[in-house]
Every structure is written in C-alpha cells, then in structure tokens.
Design a protein around this motif. Structure first.
Motif, mmCIF file in Angstrom:
data_model
loop_
_atom_site.group_PDB
_atom_site.id
_atom_site.type_symbol
_atom_site.label_atom_id
_atom_site.label_comp_id
_atom_site.label_asym_id
_atom_site.label_seq_id
_atom_site.Cartn_x
_atom_site.Cartn_y
_atom_site.Cartn_z
ATOM 1 N N LEU A 27 47.628 55.119 30.411
ATOM 2 C CA LEU A 27 48.066 53.753 30.176
ATOM 3 C C LEU A 27 46.929 53.020 29.485
ATOM 4 C CD1 LEU A 27 49.674 54.741 32.796
ATOM 5 C CD2 LEU A 27 50.162 52.327 33.056
ATOM 6 N N THR A 28 47.229 52.389 28.365
ATOM 7 C CA THR A 28 46.244 51.616 27.625
ATOM 8 C C THR A 28 46.652 50.160 27.670
ATOM 9 O OG1 THR A 28 45.852 53.482 26.136
ATOM 10 C CG2 THR A 28 45.082 51.322 25.407
ATOM 11 N N ILE A 29 45.777 49.312 28.215
ATOM 12 C CA ILE A 29 46.028 47.875 28.269
ATOM 13 C C ILE A 29 45.533 47.289 26.952
ATOM 14 C CG2 ILE A 29 45.715 45.745 29.577
ATOM 15 C CD1 ILE A 29 46.992 48.154 31.144
ATOM 16 N N ASN A 30 46.451 46.897 26.100
ATOM 17 C CA ASN A 30 46.086 46.365 24.789
ATOM 18 C C ASN A 30 45.701 44.894 24.889
ATOM 19 O OD1 ASN A 30 46.660 48.743 23.206
ATOM 20 N ND2 ASN A 30 48.827 48.336 23.594
ATOM 21 N N SER A 31 44.633 44.513 24.219
ATOM 22 C CA SER A 31 44.272 43.095 24.149
ATOM 23 C C SER A 31 45.399 42.329 23.479
ATOM 24 C CB SER A 31 42.978 42.904 23.360
ATOM 25 O OG SER A 31 41.880 43.419 24.078
ATOM 26 N N ASN A 32 45.745 41.188 24.046
ATOM 27 C CA ASN A 32 46.779 40.299 23.502
ATOM 28 C C ASN A 32 48.114 41.005 23.294
ATOM 29 O OD1 ASN A 32 44.746 38.296 23.295
ATOM 30 N ND2 ASN A 32 44.140 39.130 21.329
ATOM 31 N N GLY A 33 48.418 41.981 24.153
ATOM 32 C CA GLY A 33 49.666 42.696 23.940
ATOM 33 C C GLY A 33 50.122 43.521 25.115
ATOM 34 N N SER A 34 50.788 44.595 24.790
ATOM 35 C CA SER A 34 51.514 45.425 25.741
ATOM 36 C C SER A 34 50.623 46.425 26.480
ATOM 37 C CB SER A 34 52.580 46.207 24.978
ATOM 38 O OG SER A 34 51.949 47.078 24.050
ATOM 39 N N VAL A 35 51.274 47.175 27.370
ATOM 40 C CA VAL A 35 50.665 48.342 27.998
ATOM 41 C C VAL A 35 51.296 49.555 27.320
ATOM 42 C CG1 VAL A 35 50.399 49.681 30.116
ATOM 43 C CG2 VAL A 35 50.377 47.181 30.211
ATOM 44 N N HIS A 73 44.964 37.855 26.127
ATOM 45 C CA HIS A 73 44.252 38.527 27.208
ATOM 46 C C HIS A 73 43.335 39.545 26.580
ATOM 47 C CE1 HIS A 73 43.639 41.809 30.184
ATOM 48 N NE2 HIS A 73 43.273 40.767 30.900
ATOM 49 N N ASP A 74 42.026 39.374 26.765
ATOM 50 C CA ASP A 74 41.052 40.317 26.227
ATOM 51 C C ASP A 74 40.899 41.450 27.228
ATOM 52 O OD1 ASP A 74 39.128 41.417 24.569
ATOM 53 O OD2 ASP A 74 37.502 40.254 25.460
ATOM 54 N N ALA A 75 41.513 42.577 26.936
ATOM 55 C CA ALA A 75 41.507 43.712 27.862
ATOM 56 C C ALA A 75 40.131 44.375 27.877
ATOM 57 C CB ALA A 75 42.580 44.717 27.460
ATOM 58 N N GLN A 76 39.447 44.247 28.997
ATOM 59 C CA GLN A 76 38.144 44.868 29.212
ATOM 60 C C GLN A 76 38.190 45.576 30.560
ATOM 61 O OE1 GLN A 76 35.427 44.766 27.083
ATOM 62 N NE2 GLN A 76 36.766 43.747 25.619
ATOM 63 N N ALA A 77 37.843 46.848 30.574
ATOM 64 C CA ALA A 77 37.879 47.634 31.815
ATOM 65 C C ALA A 77 36.817 47.130 32.795
ATOM 66 C CB ALA A 77 37.646 49.111 31.513
ATOM 67 N N PHE A 78 37.138 47.217 34.092
ATOM 68 C CA PHE A 78 36.198 46.861 35.153
ATOM 69 C C PHE A 78 36.536 47.674 36.393
ATOM 70 C CE2 PHE A 78 39.785 43.982 35.414
ATOM 71 C CZ PHE A 78 40.101 43.973 36.764
ATOM 72 N N ASP A 79 35.619 47.694 37.340
ATOM 73 C CA ASP A 79 35.837 48.413 38.593
ATOM 74 C C ASP A 79 36.476 47.485 39.614
ATOM 75 O OD1 ASP A 79 34.654 50.713 37.606
ATOM 76 O OD2 ASP A 79 32.662 50.192 38.373
ATOM 77 N N LEU A 80 37.520 47.959 40.262
ATOM 78 C CA LEU A 80 38.122 47.212 41.362
ATOM 79 C C LEU A 80 37.198 47.269 42.571
ATOM 80 C CD1 LEU A 80 41.824 48.467 41.204
ATOM 81 C CD2 LEU A 80 40.965 46.221 40.558
ATOM 82 N N PRO A 81 37.312 46.287 43.471
ATOM 83 C CA PRO A 81 36.535 46.381 44.704
ATOM 84 C C PRO A 81 37.061 47.534 45.552
ATOM 85 C CG PRO A 81 37.998 44.469 44.754
ATOM 86 C CD PRO A 81 38.111 45.076 43.391
ATOM 87 N N PRO A 82 36.288 48.010 46.525
ATOM 88 C CA PRO A 82 36.748 49.101 47.384
ATOM 89 C C PRO A 82 38.079 48.754 48.042
ATOM 90 C CG PRO A 82 34.439 48.649 47.792
ATOM 91 C CD PRO A 82 34.944 47.534 46.898
ATOM 92 N N ARG A 83 38.901 49.791 48.264
ATOM 93 C CA ARG A 83 40.184 49.603 48.941
ATOM 94 C C ARG A 83 39.961 49.116 50.361
ATOM 95 N NH1 ARG A 83 43.283 55.045 48.663
ATOM 96 N NH2 ARG A 83 44.142 54.071 50.499
ATOM 97 N N LYS A 84 40.836 48.220 50.795
ATOM 98 C CA LYS A 84 40.803 47.776 52.183
ATOM 99 C C LYS A 84 41.576 48.785 53.004
ATOM 100 C CE LYS A 84 40.531 42.962 50.924
ATOM 101 N NZ LYS A 84 41.163 41.646 50.945
ATOM 102 N N VAL A 85 40.979 49.206 54.095
ATOM 103 C CA VAL A 85 41.625 50.239 54.927
ATOM 104 C C VAL A 85 42.101 49.639 56.218
ATOM 105 C CG1 VAL A 85 41.366 52.505 55.939
ATOM 106 C CG2 VAL A 85 40.069 51.904 53.913
#
Length: 97
Positions: free
Chosen positions: A29-37, A85-97
């Motif tokens: 899946l590619t999150i396009n800036s200013n557009g679709s997935v 939307h400027d699509a820039q990858a980032f790390d999500l916080p750790p999952r809540k368990v």
C-alpha cells in the motif's frame, strides 16, 4: 527419520500441485501525497458484508482517501486541488496490550 522425510516430501509435492493452496504475494500500500492509497499485489477488496468487489483481474487499484470520488471506494481523481496531505512515513507508538 526416513518416514518423516517421506511424509514431508509427499506433503510438499501435493502442496505444489494442489490448486487449493495459493502462495500469497506481498501486498503493498502506497500512501500518495495529496491523493489516494495505491494497492498493489495479491489482494481482494470486500464490503462491510463480506461481498467481494469485482476487480476484473487488476493487480493495482487506488482507494479514495478524500471522500470526493463518485466511484468510492476507488479513486477517480476528484481529490485534485481539494485534498492536501504530505505523506511521510513514521513509526507508530507501541501497541497497547
């Protein structure tokens, strides 16, 4: 040990020839800036009831993110000039368990 190897070989040969077993490709899946997935690879898309969309053999589709498409859930380009939307990858916080 010989019996074990025969079982593994038999299973492997049956698996390779069986039409029921499908090796899954990686779906991207590619999150396009200013557009679709953009979705590409081996996938199926279903609605909330589990009904499958007929993709007519496509291995790449674009999914609407802006909500303006007349062809939802698929992108028809209606976002142009109306969605930022400027699509820039980032790390999500750790999952809540």
């Amino acid at each position: 040990m010989d019996n074990f190897l025969k079982v593994v070989q038999s299973f492997t040969l049956q698996s390779l020839s069986s039409p029921k077993i499908k090796i899954m490709e990686k779906t991207k899946l590619t999150i396009n800036s200013n557009g679709s997935v953009k979705v590409e690879g081996d996938f199926e898309i279903v609605d909330a009831q589990g009904n499958v969309y007929g993709l007519q053999g496509r291995t790449i589709v674009s999914i609407c993110r802006c909500g303006r498409s007349e062809n939802k859930p698929f992108c028809d380009g209606s976002h142009k000039g109306h969605f930022e939307h400027d699509a820039q990858a980032f790390d999500l916080p750790p999952r809540k368990v």
